[in-house]
Design an enzyme around this catalytic site. Structure first.
Site, PDB file in Angstrom:
ATOM      1  N   ASP A   7     -72.592   7.232  -9.664  1.00  0.00           N
ATOM      2  CA  ASP A   7     -71.474   6.021  -9.163  1.00  0.00           C
ATOM      3  C   ASP A   7     -71.505   6.283  -7.540  1.00  0.00           C
ATOM      4  O   ASP A   7     -72.243   7.001  -6.815  1.00  0.00           O
ATOM      5  CB  ASP A   7     -70.457   6.094  -9.872  1.00  0.00           C
ATOM      6  CG  ASP A   7     -69.190   7.258  -9.329  1.00  0.00           C
ATOM      7  OD1 ASP A   7     -69.779   8.140  -8.615  1.00  0.00           O
ATOM      8  OD2 ASP A   7     -68.444   7.173  -9.801  1.00  0.00           O
ATOM      9  N   CYS A  63     -71.093  11.953 -10.390  1.00  0.00           N
ATOM     10  CA  CYS A  63     -70.071  10.941  -9.894  1.00  0.00           C
ATOM     11  C   CYS A  63     -69.239  11.961  -9.010  1.00  0.00           C
ATOM     12  O   CYS A  63     -69.615  13.131  -8.447  1.00  0.00           O
ATOM     13  CB  CYS A  63     -69.198  10.477 -11.059  1.00  0.00           C
ATOM     14  SG  CYS A  63     -68.377  11.741 -12.220  1.00  0.00           S
ATOM     15  N   THR A  65     -66.752  14.137  -9.725  1.00  0.00           N
ATOM     16  CA  THR A  65     -66.160  15.098 -10.424  1.00  0.00           C
ATOM     17  C   THR A  65     -67.290  15.588 -11.368  1.00  0.00           C
ATOM     18  O   THR A  65     -67.503  16.788 -11.664  1.00  0.00           O
ATOM     19  CB  THR A  65     -64.819  15.173 -11.212  1.00  0.00           C
ATOM     20  OG1 THR A  65     -64.874  14.000 -12.148  1.00  0.00           O
ATOM     21  CG2 THR A  65     -63.744  14.840 -10.073  1.00  0.00           C
ATOM     22  N   HIS A  96     -77.667  26.918 -26.117  1.00  0.00           N
ATOM     23  CA  HIS A  96     -76.761  26.735 -27.439  1.00  0.00           C
ATOM     24  C   HIS A  96     -76.668  25.407 -27.812  1.00  0.00           C
ATOM     25  O   HIS A  96     -76.311  25.201 -29.024  1.00  0.00           O
ATOM     26  CB  HIS A  96     -75.496  27.608 -27.128  1.00  0.00           C
ATOM     27  CG  HIS A  96     -75.921  28.842 -27.114  1.00  0.00           C
ATOM     28  ND1 HIS A  96     -74.822  30.015 -26.946  1.00  0.00           N
ATOM     29  CD2 HIS A  96     -76.841  29.946 -27.096  1.00  0.00           C
ATOM     30  CE1 HIS A  96     -75.220  31.164 -27.191  1.00  0.00           C
ATOM     31  NE2 HIS A  96     -76.774  31.110 -27.250  1.00  0.00           N
ATOM     32  N   HIS A 131     -78.049  28.045 -33.585  1.00  0.00           N
ATOM     33  CA  HIS A 131     -77.441  26.739 -32.969  1.00  0.00           C
ATOM     34  C   HIS A 131     -77.841  25.435 -33.458  1.00  0.00           C
ATOM     35  O   HIS A 131     -77.191  24.483 -33.143  1.00  0.00           O
ATOM     36  CB  HIS A 131     -77.861  27.166 -31.462  1.00  0.00           C
ATOM     37  CG  HIS A 131     -77.385  28.516 -31.019  1.00  0.00           C
ATOM     38  ND1 HIS A 131     -76.251  28.753 -30.877  1.00  0.00           N
ATOM     39  CD2 HIS A 131     -78.007  29.531 -30.611  1.00  0.00           C
ATOM     40  CE1 HIS A 131     -76.002  29.943 -30.330  1.00  0.00           C
ATOM     41  NE2 HIS A 131     -77.096  30.400 -30.359  1.00  0.00           N
TER      42      HIS A 131
HETATM   43  C1  RB5 Z   1     -64.753   7.660  -8.262  1.00  0.00           C
HETATM   44  O1  RB5 Z   1     -63.842   7.482  -7.271  1.00  0.00           O
HETATM   45  C2  RB5 Z   1     -64.394   8.682  -9.085  1.00  0.00           C
HETATM   46  O2  RB5 Z   1     -63.211   8.422  -9.932  1.00  0.00           O
HETATM   47  C3  RB5 Z   1     -65.576   9.060 -10.099  1.00  0.00           C
HETATM   48  O3  RB5 Z   1     -66.792   9.167  -9.155  1.00  0.00           O
HETATM   49  C4  RB5 Z   1     -65.623  10.311 -11.096  1.00  0.00           C
HETATM   50  O4  RB5 Z   1     -65.084  11.537 -10.185  1.00  0.00           O
HETATM   51  C5  RB5 Z   1     -65.038  10.247 -12.042  1.00  0.00           C
HETATM   52  O5  RB5 Z   1     -64.638  11.104 -12.902  1.00  0.00           O
END
Ligand code: RB5
Length: 147
Positions: A7, A63, A65, A96, A131
């Site tokens: 994203d 993304c 996180t 696994h 597994h």
């Molecule tokens: C986008 O701002 C952010 O929310 C997305 O990239 C991600 O971290 C969501 O889990």
């Protein structure tokens, strides 16, 4: 074949991943995005669709996180997505869990570590054996065996 998508929060990490795959001559399908705002569940669906159709064997979802992508990807039966920020997890989710999607967060880890995790994820085979039964149990959960 690897399929990659991100994203808007992970555009730089996606570029680094693509350059790394180019350097290693590993073929990939690039689903973008190049910067335009993008809802991560839509990208997770598009990338995982390429795996479920058989066009790609494994995927990389990036993304901010890595967590949103992994939550969305794991809603799709047949997808086992792992959000990783350490090498042990990247290795063992292949050994696994037979994970088929690696999720990482551009706002969490540096590019050097991300590329190392990618290399580990791509190079590590599924161990099978005891597994396999556990992966089969995950498949049963997907089919509604939740009682
Ligand atoms: C986008 O701002 C952010 O929310 C997305 O990239 C991600 O971290 C969501 O889990």
């Amino acid at each position: 074949m690897i399929v990659i998508g991100c994203d808007h929060a992970a555009v730089n990490l996606r570029r680094a991943v693509l350059a790394h795959l180019d350097e290693k001559q590993i073929p990939y399908i690039d689903m973008g995005t190049d910067g335009e705002a993008c809802d991560y569940p839509d990208m997770a669906k598009a990338v995982c669709g390429k795996i479920l159709s058989g066009e790609a064997e494994r995927g990389v979802l990036l993304c901010g996180t890595g967590i949103g992508m992994s939550i969305a990807a794991n809603k799709l039966p047949g997808i086992r997505a792992a959000c990783c920020s350490d090498s042990f997890s990247a290795r063992y989710t292949r050994l696994h869990n037979d994970a088929n999607v690696l999720c990482m967060g551009e706002r969490v880890i540096g590019q050097g570590l991300a590329l190392e995790l990618l290399d580990i994820f791509l190079a590590t085979p599924f161990e099978g054996g005891r597994h396999q039964k556990r992966v089969d149990l995950i498949r049963a959960l997907e089919k509604g065996d939740t009682e």
